[in-house]
Scaffold this active site. Structure first.
Site, PDB file in Angstrom:
ATOM      1  N   GLU A  45      -1.279  -1.413  -4.853  1.00 15.10           N
ATOM      2  CA  GLU A  45      -2.488  -0.645  -5.121  1.00 15.10           C
ATOM      3  C   GLU A  45      -2.174   0.488  -6.091  1.00 15.10           C
ATOM      4  O   GLU A  45      -1.143   1.142  -5.985  1.00 15.10           O
ATOM      5  CB  GLU A  45      -3.037  -0.088  -3.813  1.00 15.10           C
ATOM      6  N   ASP A  68      -2.328   1.012   7.313  1.00 12.11           N
ATOM      7  CA  ASP A  68      -1.554   0.825   6.079  1.00 12.11           C
ATOM      8  C   ASP A  68      -1.153  -0.630   5.869  1.00 12.11           C
ATOM      9  O   ASP A  68      -1.152  -1.124   4.741  1.00 12.11           O
ATOM     10  CB  ASP A  68      -0.313   1.730   6.090  1.00 12.11           C
ATOM     11  N   ASP A  99       0.879  -1.169   0.000  1.00 11.23           N
ATOM     12  CA  ASP A  99       0.000   0.000   0.000  1.00 11.23           C
ATOM     13  C   ASP A  99       0.915   1.217   0.000  1.00 11.23           C
ATOM     14  O   ASP A  99       1.456   1.593   1.043  1.00 11.23           O
ATOM     15  CB  ASP A  99      -0.908   0.005   1.232  1.00 11.23           C
TER      16      ASP A  99
END
Length: 172
Positions: free
Chosen positions: A66, A138, A7
């Site tokens: 992502e 996160d 992420d």
């Protein structure tokens, strides 16, 4: 198959490592790489080295990251894109294939709703990986990205009649 989920973020980049064995998902590790303060190049170096260290330590075979969404603030979007570039560079230098997923795809794969709240994602990650507590935000997002890739890579979503279309999982 060992999967590293990322992420990306300039201040904090989350990582999550899982093993996918058939339809079973096993938690291996997760955490955050914090770039601190300082010049942009120095912060990007921290992210590159941190992800490289994670790759060396856990030896993943696949990676998932992502995709960046467009922010209201163009400057923030550019900085996030540079952090994402550093992360992808670290993955490529580790000779990992890199799969990219939108936030909608990750949320839909993990929660079943592409517009789920962060808390819902964290809670489902905890349940799916049988964790004793919820991981930090996160790290939970990175684990969710790894879970989405595990479902996609092992044919899990195709097996239930789903495919990717314009950044979303849709019924076939």
């Amino acid at each position: 198959m060992r999967i590293l989920g990322i992420d990306p973020g300039l201040r904090t980049t989350g990582f999550g490592v899982i093993d996918a064995v058939g339809q079973t998902r096993v938690y291996v590790a997760s955490g955050c790489i914090r770039s601190g303060e300082g010049s942009l190049p120095a912060r990007l170096k921290v992210l590159l080295e941190g992800i490289s260290e994670v790759c060396q330590r856990y030896q993943p075979q696949q990676s998932a990251i992502e995709q960046v969404f467009v922010n209201v603030n163009p400057q923030s979007t550019l900085l996030l894109g540079q952090a994402r570039g550093a992360a992808i560079s670290a993955l490529v230098l580790a000779n990992l294939p890199v799969a990219e997923y939108t936030a909608l795809q990750v949320k839909q794969a993990v929660v079943g709703n592409g517009h789920a709240a962060k808390e819902q994602v964290s809670h489902m990650v905890q349940r799916l990986l049988s964790l004793s507590g919820e991981p930090q935000s996160d790290a939970a997002d990175a684990l969710a990205c790894a879970l989405a890739h595990a479902n996609h890579a092992t044919g899990g979503l195709a097996n239930i009649g789903m495919k990717s279309r314009r950044g979303r999982w849709v019924s076939i």
